[in-house]
Motif scaffolding. Structure first.
Motif, PDB file in Angstrom:
ATOM      1  N   ASP A  40       0.600 -15.943  10.440  1.00  0.00           N
ATOM      2  CA  ASP A  40       1.912 -15.619  11.006  1.00  0.00           C
ATOM      3  C   ASP A  40       3.003 -15.575   9.946  1.00  0.00           C
ATOM      4  OD1 ASP A  40       0.742 -15.452  13.478  1.00  0.00           O
ATOM      5  OD2 ASP A  40       1.422 -17.445  14.146  1.00  0.00           O
ATOM      6  N   SER A  41       2.795 -16.278   8.834  1.00  0.00           N
ATOM      7  CA  SER A  41       3.837 -16.341   7.805  1.00  0.00           C
ATOM      8  C   SER A  41       3.861 -15.092   6.918  1.00  0.00           C
ATOM      9  CB  SER A  41       3.664 -17.589   6.947  1.00  0.00           C
ATOM     10  OG  SER A  41       2.499 -17.499   6.165  1.00  0.00           O
ATOM     11  N   PHE A  42       2.815 -14.274   6.987  1.00  0.00           N
ATOM     12  CA  PHE A  42       2.768 -13.053   6.187  1.00  0.00           C
ATOM     13  C   PHE A  42       3.236 -11.864   7.016  1.00  0.00           C
ATOM     14  CE2 PHE A  42      -0.549 -15.597   4.053  1.00  0.00           C
ATOM     15  CZ  PHE A  42      -0.023 -15.571   2.772  1.00  0.00           C
ATOM     16  N   GLU A  43       4.049 -11.037   6.394  1.00  0.00           N
ATOM     17  CA  GLU A  43       4.461  -9.802   7.050  1.00  0.00           C
ATOM     18  C   GLU A  43       3.587  -8.667   6.541  1.00  0.00           C
ATOM     19  OE1 GLU A  43       8.581  -8.719   7.042  1.00  0.00           O
ATOM     20  OE2 GLU A  43       9.189 -10.826   7.085  1.00  0.00           O
ATOM     21  N   ARG A  44       3.168  -7.838   7.445  1.00  0.00           N
ATOM     22  CA  ARG A  44       2.369  -6.686   7.044  1.00  0.00           C
ATOM     23  C   ARG A  44       3.266  -5.688   6.321  1.00  0.00           C
ATOM     24  NH1 ARG A  44      -2.738  -6.643   8.795  1.00  0.00           N
ATOM     25  NH2 ARG A  44      -3.227  -7.879  10.619  1.00  0.00           N
ATOM     26  N   MET A  45       2.696  -5.078   5.297  1.00  0.00           N
ATOM     27  CA  MET A  45       3.425  -4.081   4.527  1.00  0.00           C
ATOM     28  C   MET A  45       3.031  -2.701   5.045  1.00  0.00           C
ATOM     29  SD  MET A  45       3.369  -3.487   0.404  1.00  0.00           S
ATOM     30  CE  MET A  45       3.847  -5.154   0.069  1.00  0.00           C
ATOM     31  N   SER A  46       4.024  -1.863   5.230  1.00  0.00           N
ATOM     32  CA  SER A  46       3.718  -0.504   5.678  1.00  0.00           C
ATOM     33  C   SER A  46       3.078   0.268   4.524  1.00  0.00           C
ATOM     34  CB  SER A  46       4.982   0.211   6.141  1.00  0.00           C
ATOM     35  OG  SER A  46       5.813   0.502   5.030  1.00  0.00           O
ATOM     36  N   ILE A  47       2.385   1.333   4.855  1.00  0.00           N
ATOM     37  CA  ILE A  47       1.771   2.188   3.832  1.00  0.00           C
ATOM     38  C   ILE A  47       2.856   2.749   2.920  1.00  0.00           C
ATOM     39  CG2 ILE A  47       0.486   4.335   3.451  1.00  0.00           C
ATOM     40  CD1 ILE A  47      -1.238   2.067   4.505  1.00  0.00           C
ATOM     41  N   GLU A  48       3.973   3.097   3.495  1.00  0.00           N
ATOM     42  CA  GLU A  48       5.084   3.637   2.705  1.00  0.00           C
ATOM     43  C   GLU A  48       5.584   2.605   1.692  1.00  0.00           C
ATOM     44  OE1 GLU A  48       9.447   4.485   4.060  1.00  0.00           O
ATOM     45  OE2 GLU A  48       8.193   6.192   4.628  1.00  0.00           O
ATOM     46  N   ASP A  49       5.775   1.362   2.137  1.00  0.00           N
ATOM     47  CA  ASP A  49       6.226   0.307   1.229  1.00  0.00           C
ATOM     48  C   ASP A  49       5.183   0.014   0.158  1.00  0.00           C
ATOM     49  OD1 ASP A  49       8.657   0.032   2.516  1.00  0.00           O
ATOM     50  OD2 ASP A  49       7.975  -1.631   3.788  1.00  0.00           O
ATOM     51  N   LEU A  50       3.930   0.017   0.554  1.00  0.00           N
ATOM     52  CA  LEU A  50       2.855  -0.208  -0.408  1.00  0.00           C
ATOM     53  C   LEU A  50       2.851   0.878  -1.479  1.00  0.00           C
ATOM     54  CD1 LEU A  50       0.348  -1.753  -1.349  1.00  0.00           C
ATOM     55  CD2 LEU A  50      -0.979  -0.363   0.248  1.00  0.00           C
ATOM     56  N   ASN A  51       2.985   2.131  -1.063  1.00  0.00           N
ATOM     57  CA  ASN A  51       3.020   3.239  -2.026  1.00  0.00           C
ATOM     58  C   ASN A  51       4.228   3.146  -2.944  1.00  0.00           C
ATOM     59  OD1 ASN A  51       0.592   4.464  -1.310  1.00  0.00           O
ATOM     60  ND2 ASN A  51       1.550   5.579   0.366  1.00  0.00           N
ATOM     61  N   LYS A  52       5.374   2.735  -2.414  1.00  0.00           N
ATOM     62  CA  LYS A  52       6.567   2.549  -3.256  1.00  0.00           C
ATOM     63  C   LYS A  52       6.320   1.474  -4.308  1.00  0.00           C
ATOM     64  CE  LYS A  52      10.085   3.883   0.104  1.00  0.00           C
ATOM     65  NZ  LYS A  52      11.174   3.394   0.986  1.00  0.00           N
ATOM     66  N   ARG A  53       5.675   0.387  -3.872  1.00  0.00           N
ATOM     67  CA  ARG A  53       5.391  -0.702  -4.799  1.00  0.00           C
ATOM     68  C   ARG A  53       4.409  -0.252  -5.875  1.00  0.00           C
ATOM     69  NH1 ARG A  53       4.465  -6.807  -2.933  1.00  0.00           N
ATOM     70  NH2 ARG A  53       6.570  -6.399  -2.223  1.00  0.00           N
ATOM     71  N   ILE A  54       3.415   0.527  -5.508  1.00  0.00           N
ATOM     72  CA  ILE A  54       2.452   1.062  -6.480  1.00  0.00           C
ATOM     73  C   ILE A  54       3.157   1.968  -7.471  1.00  0.00           C
ATOM     74  CG2 ILE A  54       0.480   2.619  -6.764  1.00  0.00           C
ATOM     75  CD1 ILE A  54      -0.556   1.493  -4.038  1.00  0.00           C
TER      76      ILE A  54
END
Length: 77
Positions: A40-54
């Protein structure tokens, strides 16, 4: 009653338990609650956010904005 006092009282009662089956059930319950709490303490990352981070990571690497593992290890020795 505050949380610290409740924990102390719980541990005191736990230490009185002589039945191994009860201890096993409490252990399972604690593991399950701990795992659920961590999930519950982790928030899922959207694919868009993941791609931005990459993209940002790749840009940082290309522009020499990173530290090697040996540099990080040396920092904490």
């Amino acid at each position: 009653m505050n949380l610290e006092l409740r924990k102390i009282e719980f541990v005191q009662e736990f230490l009185k338990i002589q039945n191994e089956e009860i201890i096993s059930r409490l252990e399972k319950m604690l593991r399950k609650e701990t795992e659920t709490s961590l999930e519950d303490s982790f928030e899922r990352m959207s694919i868009e956010d993941l791609n931005k981070r990459i993209d940002q990571s790749e840009s940082d690497f290309e522009n020499n904005r990173y530290k090697s593992s040996s540099e990080l290890l040396a920092k904490y020795k």
